[in-house]
Design a protein around this motif. Structure first.
Motif, mmCIF file in Angstrom:
data_model
loop_
_atom_site.group_PDB
_atom_site.id
_atom_site.type_symbol
_atom_site.label_atom_id
_atom_site.label_comp_id
_atom_site.label_asym_id
_atom_site.label_seq_id
_atom_site.Cartn_x
_atom_site.Cartn_y
_atom_site.Cartn_z
ATOM 1 N N LEU A 56 3.461 3.758 -3.755
ATOM 2 C CA LEU A 56 3.996 4.551 -2.648
ATOM 3 C C LEU A 56 5.379 5.066 -2.992
ATOM 4 C CD1 LEU A 56 2.917 2.222 0.308
ATOM 5 C CD2 LEU A 56 1.787 4.312 -0.487
ATOM 6 N N ASN A 57 5.972 5.815 -2.065
ATOM 7 C CA ASN A 57 7.330 6.310 -2.230
ATOM 8 C C ASN A 57 8.140 5.966 -0.980
ATOM 9 O OD1 ASN A 57 9.533 7.580 -3.346
ATOM 10 N ND2 ASN A 57 8.909 9.612 -2.666
ATOM 11 N N LEU A 58 8.211 4.683 -0.651
ATOM 12 C CA LEU A 58 8.969 4.246 0.524
ATOM 13 C C LEU A 58 10.453 4.274 0.185
ATOM 14 C CD1 LEU A 58 6.693 1.217 1.486
ATOM 15 C CD2 LEU A 58 6.577 3.565 2.324
ATOM 16 N N SER A 59 11.260 4.793 1.118
ATOM 17 C CA SER A 59 12.687 4.935 0.824
ATOM 18 C C SER A 59 13.587 4.687 2.028
ATOM 19 C CB SER A 59 12.960 6.330 0.263
ATOM 20 O OG SER A 59 12.586 7.315 1.213
ATOM 21 N N VAL A 60 13.016 4.389 3.192
ATOM 22 C CA VAL A 60 13.789 4.152 4.405
ATOM 23 C C VAL A 60 13.470 2.742 4.890
ATOM 24 C CG1 VAL A 60 14.211 4.906 6.779
ATOM 25 C CG2 VAL A 60 13.687 6.597 5.018
ATOM 26 N N ALA A 61 14.515 1.981 5.251
ATOM 27 C CA ALA A 61 14.321 0.598 5.698
ATOM 28 C C ALA A 61 15.018 0.359 7.021
ATOM 29 C CB ALA A 61 14.875 -0.369 4.652
ATOM 30 N N ALA A 62 14.399 -0.476 7.858
ATOM 31 C CA ALA A 62 15.020 -0.930 9.104
ATOM 32 C C ALA A 62 14.712 -2.414 9.238
ATOM 33 C CB ALA A 62 14.455 -0.169 10.305
ATOM 34 N N GLY A 63 15.745 -3.202 9.426
ATOM 35 C CA GLY A 63 15.572 -4.643 9.563
ATOM 36 C C GLY A 63 16.073 -5.112 10.909
ATOM 37 N N ALA A 64 15.521 -6.224 11.369
ATOM 38 C CA ALA A 64 15.947 -6.804 12.643
ATOM 39 C C ALA A 64 15.784 -8.313 12.565
ATOM 40 C CB ALA A 64 15.104 -6.248 13.796
ATOM 41 N N SER A 65 16.536 -9.002 13.424
ATOM 42 C CA SER A 65 16.390 -10.452 13.509
ATOM 43 C C SER A 65 16.629 -10.897 14.941
ATOM 44 C CB SER A 65 17.367 -11.150 12.565
ATOM 45 O OG SER A 65 18.701 -10.841 12.904
ATOM 46 N N MET A 66 15.950 -11.982 15.298
ATOM 47 C CA MET A 66 16.107 -12.569 16.616
ATOM 48 C C MET A 66 15.786 -14.050 16.480
ATOM 49 S SD MET A 66 14.014 -11.762 20.111
ATOM 50 C CE MET A 66 15.023 -10.517 20.875
ATOM 51 N N ASP A 67 16.736 -14.892 16.836
ATOM 52 C CA ASP A 67 16.567 -16.332 16.716
ATOM 53 C C ASP A 67 16.157 -16.684 15.283
ATOM 54 O OD1 ASP A 67 17.300 -16.660 19.410
ATOM 55 O OD2 ASP A 67 15.229 -16.381 20.058
ATOM 56 N N ASN A 68 14.995 -17.277 15.100
ATOM 57 C CA ASN A 68 14.531 -17.691 13.774
ATOM 58 C C ASN A 68 13.452 -16.776 13.216
ATOM 59 O OD1 ASN A 68 16.237 -19.947 13.627
ATOM 60 N ND2 ASN A 68 14.813 -21.139 14.863
ATOM 61 N N SER A 69 13.451 -15.520 13.654
ATOM 62 C CA SER A 69 12.469 -14.547 13.177
ATOM 63 C C SER A 69 13.178 -13.314 12.638
ATOM 64 C CB SER A 69 11.519 -14.138 14.302
ATOM 65 O OG SER A 69 10.731 -15.231 14.689
ATOM 66 N N PHE A 70 12.603 -12.778 11.584
ATOM 67 C CA PHE A 70 13.192 -11.643 10.893
ATOM 68 C C PHE A 70 12.093 -10.639 10.587
ATOM 69 C CE2 PHE A 70 15.254 -15.604 10.002
ATOM 70 C CZ PHE A 70 16.586 -15.335 10.241
ATOM 71 N N SER A 71 12.406 -9.350 10.646
ATOM 72 C CA SER A 71 11.410 -8.338 10.323
ATOM 73 C C SER A 71 12.034 -7.222 9.512
ATOM 74 C CB SER A 71 10.768 -7.767 11.595
ATOM 75 O OG SER A 71 11.713 -7.018 12.314
ATOM 76 N N CYS A 72 11.155 -6.440 8.901
ATOM 77 C CA CYS A 72 11.581 -5.293 8.112
ATOM 78 C C CYS A 72 10.469 -4.267 8.137
ATOM 79 C CB CYS A 72 11.850 -5.705 6.666
ATOM 80 S SG CYS A 72 12.358 -4.319 5.606
ATOM 81 N N VAL A 73 10.842 -3.003 8.271
ATOM 82 C CA VAL A 73 9.892 -1.900 8.173
ATOM 83 C C VAL A 73 10.390 -0.962 7.085
ATOM 84 C CG1 VAL A 73 8.814 0.051 9.355
ATOM 85 C CG2 VAL A 73 9.335 -2.035 10.630
ATOM 86 N N LEU A 74 9.517 -0.647 6.143
ATOM 87 C CA LEU A 74 9.807 0.353 5.119
ATOM 88 C C LEU A 74 8.909 1.554 5.368
ATOM 89 C CD1 LEU A 74 9.909 -1.732 1.796
ATOM 90 C CD2 LEU A 74 11.769 -1.270 3.396
ATOM 91 N N GLN A 75 9.474 2.755 5.265
ATOM 92 C CA GLN A 75 8.720 3.993 5.453
ATOM 93 C C GLN A 75 9.169 5.017 4.433
ATOM 94 O OE1 GLN A 75 9.762 5.005 9.543
ATOM 95 N NE2 GLN A 75 7.750 4.325 10.234
#
Length: 192
Positions: A56-75
């Motif tokens: 793929l050619n993913l180049s944009v990232a958004a991360g978030a966290s709340m308490d003991n959980s973490f996420s990330c989206v790449l697009q």
């Protein structure tokens, strides 16, 4: 136990849906900047590694966290899909509980990944909830996808999901399944 499962599912959905809310940090990095700059679970990802594994050619990232959980989206910079979503939540459950309460019934076992793992294809879907309301009629659909989830040796529930572009077919998702498992194994090693 059911409350823990519901909390993990709800938090993952909230973290992914809320990437434009406070606590999330969307980043459109230059090609040489790491995805880790977005924070959250993005610290476990690298654009070069992900793009090389998945083609793929993913180049944009958004991360978030709340308490003991973490996420990330790449697009991609060009649109919503394809996208890759990584969520990580600390837990106290064991492999038996993960297998019976977390892993989906239609998931297939993945040997050699974490303590216990599953993989499964996911169907194409329309945007839902607040995303659909923002988009209005004719909301953008995602194509089919792939999901890999596992219980890591360091007591983390990790889920990696790829959603393809609307024009992608089920055969593309099937071809991406082994690539996603290989990427999951790399992430599992980096999360120790």
């Amino acid at each position: 136990m059911r409350r823990v499962l519901m909390a993990v599912v709800a938090l993952s959905a909230a973290l992914v849906a809320g990437c434009d809310d406070a606590g999330a940090s969307p980043v459109a990095p230059p090609p040489t900047a790491p995805a880790a700059a977005a924070g959250g679970a993005c610290q476990l990802l690298d654009f070069g590694m992900v793009n090389a594994k998945l083609g793929l050619n993913l180049s944009v990232a958004a991360g978030a966290s709340m308490d003991n959980s973490f996420s990330c989206v790449l697009q991609t910079a060009a649109g919503s899909y394809p996208d890759l979503v990584l969520s990580v939540t600390t837990t106290t459950i064991g492999a038996d509980v993960f297998s019976s309460a977390i892993a989906p019934k239609d998931g297939q076992a993945v040997p050699g990944l974490g303590l216990v793992a599953y993989q499964r294809p996911t169907p194409a879907a329309e945007k839902s909830g607040a995303d659909a309301e923002k988009s209005g009629p004719g909301a953008e659909k995602s194509g089919p996808g792939v999901e890999v989830g596992w219980l890591a040796g360091n007591k983390r529930i990790i889920k990696l999901a790829l959603r393809l572009a609307p024009e992608a077919g089920d055969e593309q998702a099937a071809a991406d399944m082994p690539k996603m498992v290989e990427l999951a194994k790399l992430i599992d090693l980096s999360s120790l």
